[in-house]
Design a protein around this motif. Structure first.
Motif, PDB file in Angstrom:
ATOM      1  N   PRO A 423      31.691  42.622  22.854  1.00 46.31           N
ATOM      2  CA  PRO A 423      32.135  41.248  23.129  1.00 46.31           C
ATOM      3  C   PRO A 423      31.811  40.785  24.544  1.00 46.31           C
ATOM      4  N   ASP A 424      32.001  41.663  25.534  1.00 49.29           N
ATOM      5  CA  ASP A 424      31.754  41.275  26.925  1.00 49.29           C
ATOM      6  C   ASP A 424      30.291  40.900  27.147  1.00 49.29           C
ATOM      7  N   LYS A 425      29.394  41.640  26.532  1.00 47.15           N
ATOM      8  CA  LYS A 425      27.971  41.344  26.684  1.00 47.15           C
ATOM      9  C   LYS A 425      27.621  39.996  26.066  1.00 47.15           C
ATOM     10  N   GLU A 426      28.281  39.648  24.976  1.00 47.00           N
ATOM     11  CA  GLU A 426      27.992  38.390  24.283  1.00 47.00           C
ATOM     12  C   GLU A 426      28.289  37.173  25.172  1.00 47.00           C
ATOM     13  N   VAL A 427      29.356  37.242  25.959  1.00 42.75           N
ATOM     14  CA  VAL A 427      29.795  36.084  26.735  1.00 42.75           C
ATOM     15  C   VAL A 427      29.397  36.172  28.204  1.00 42.75           C
ATOM     16  N   THR A 428      28.680  37.219  28.603  1.00 44.86           N
ATOM     17  CA  THR A 428      28.323  37.396  30.015  1.00 44.86           C
ATOM     18  C   THR A 428      27.623  36.176  30.613  1.00 44.86           C
TER      19      THR A 428
END
Length: 503
Positions: A423-428
């Motif tokens: 998830p963190d990579k998706e919204v970075t």
């Protein structure tokens, strides 16, 4: 203007909590019931109704018989209950939560921290009552279909709206303002000199285009010409295609480019008309957050005789021998209806299908989003291709002007459809635009859609909210749900310029 019914407790901001109250709207035959409560006739010594269809040992739920039972108080479900009640149907609406809004509720600071198990909120953020944080924040297109629904039902009388100050697009590593007019396009850094003139000519054509007037078509048949061909006709470059389609037409991916141009052109017209209405951005937002929307439609339903039961879950949907839903059970009580409506969480797994996952980050900032002119409320769309993705990333921010946070605290939300497992990579890319983040809450939600239209089993199911920061796609689902339930299209001819003063 308060959307809340008159109740026995004090007026409160944020979600209306009926967990300890039994509340009646001050009009005939209208009840909003607290958990486990039934119409006050029982308290007044009146005998409970009995029905031949009640299984042995069970009691009637509320009044027992209804035309429709609505499960959940999300926006889509509340719109349906309000519109059905206006048409004279008897409606029972239930929710497992003790507040309106379901997944699209507005939470105060304490409830928000409790939901995410984040402990006690720090005192430095301000008063609990100053916060109305939307779990699924979305802006409303000023001339879009949700606004038409609000006008059609006159729910606008219960709400106050303010415009969003800026609409931006991410391009080449920079946040750039989306032009608000053909004239502003000539000054925009989004394009070079010659491209600006081509873009201006394109907008003038779109503004003049009327489907029923062939003289405005200039020899182009937009029912067969693709969007890509239309862009090419005006000599526009691929980067310009991208920001028009994603930041103005609000397309979520590139699939529309090879489809007939007319639907996308109509979306662009809606954006342009909405922009022209307020001049700064095409979006509006309710003061005190989106939680007021389902509450407003709930009030409409209650005024027309609807019954509400909060903090009351549905244990079972009851079917007849033909497999049609005929009611619901809750504990040892049952209510009967001609059909049921609800969000996917109230139905068995075989009636819904998974459509994906959405990641949403709610961030508290102590400053406006950088490079947006210090504006308190903005939307930024990051077209997927700009950051190597298929799906767009949406960033929006709100602050005290819309009464969703204390002064000096800004609420920014980043959301997108999941394409991987992190998830963190998706919204970075979206989080990188925010600057310093004081507090961050992240959710990953699985989205669902119904497997059938509901006509065979009388189970009319809404789809989950999408990842975008606007309501346009969700309203399409709402209109579809209304047509499936009633068999007719909702009249959407109304607009803000054609209504009288009582709207």
């Amino acid at each position: 203007i308060s959307t809340r019914p008159h109740c026995t407790g004090p007026e409160t901001k944020g979600p209306l909590d009926l967990s300890a109250l039994s509340v009646k709207v001050d009009c005939p035959n209208s009840e909003i019931l607290g958990p486990g409560s039934i119409p006050n006739m029982a308290e007044e010594g009146a005998e409970k109704k009995t029905f031949d269809w009640l299984p042995e040992g069970m009691e009637p739920l509320a009044d027992g018989e209804y035309d429709a039972i609505i499960m959940g108080t999300g926006l889509k479900e509340c719109v349906i209950s309000g519109l059905l009640s206006v048409q004279g149907m008897r409606v029972l609406q239930m929710d497992r939560n003790n507040y309106y809004g379901a997944d699209c509720a507005s939470l105060n600071l304490t409830n928000l921290y409790a939901k995410f198990n984040a402990g006690a909120p720090p005192g430095s953020l301000g008063s609990n009552r100053d916060f109305n944080v939307d779990l699924i924040p979305k802006f409303i297109m000023a001339c879009g279909n949700l606004t038409k629904m609000l006008l059609h039902s006159k729910v606008t009388r219960y709400l106050e709206f303010k415009s969003i100050e800026g609409s931006y697009v991410y391009k080449g590593g920079k946040i750039l303002k989306v032009p608000a007019s053909p004239e502003e396009a000539l000054r925009s850094p989004l394009m070079g000199l010659f491209e600006k003139r081509r873009f201006r000519n394109f907008l003038l054509y779109i503004d003049a285009y009327e489907e029923g007037k062939p003289e405005t078509h200039k020899g182009r048949d937009l029912t067969t010409m693709t969007m890509k061909q239309l862009y090419t006709e005006f000599g526009l470059l691929p980067d310009t295609h991208q920001f028009i389609s994603h930041a103005m037409c609000l397309e979520l991916d590139e699939d529309h480019m090879d489809k007939p141009a007319l639907p996308t052109v109509k979306e662009l017209q809606t954006y342009m008309y909405s922009m022209a209405r307020y001049g700064t951005s095409p979006y509006i937002y309710p003061v005190y957050g989106l939680g007021g929307l389902p509450e407003g439609f709930s009030r409409l339903c209650a005024i027309h005789g609807g019954t509400f039961m909060l903090n009351r879950d549905v244990d079972e949907i009851v079917y007849n021998d033909s497999g049609e839903a005929i009611g619901v059970k809750a504990g040892n009580e049952m209510a009967k209806a001609k059909f049921v409506v609800g969000d996917p969480s109230y139905f068995p797994k075989e009636k819904v299908r998974e459509t994906g996952k959405i990641v949403r980050c709610i961030c508290f900032l102590n400053h406006p989003i950088p490079n947006t002119g210090d504006l308190e409320s903005v939307q930024i769309i990051i077209p997927g291709p700009q950051v190597g993705r298929k799906n767009d990333i949406f960033v929006c921010s709100l602050a005290n002007a819309h009464m969703v946070s204390a002064k000096g605290v800004y609420i920014a939300i980043v959301s997108t459809t999941m394409e991987g497992s992190d998830p963190d990579k998706e919204v970075t890319p979206g989080l990188a635009l925010l600057g310093h983040i004081m507090q961050r809450f992240t959710t990953v939600a699985t989205t669902f859609a119904p497997v059938s239209d509901g006509n065979a089993d009388k189970c009319y199911i809404s789809s989950s909210f999408d990842a975008s920061s606007h309501f346009e796609g969700d309203v399409d689902d709402l209109l579809s749900l209304y047509k499936r339930v009633t068999g007719k299209d909702l009249d959407m001819t109304i607009n803000a310029d054609s209504v009288e003063a009582d709207y």
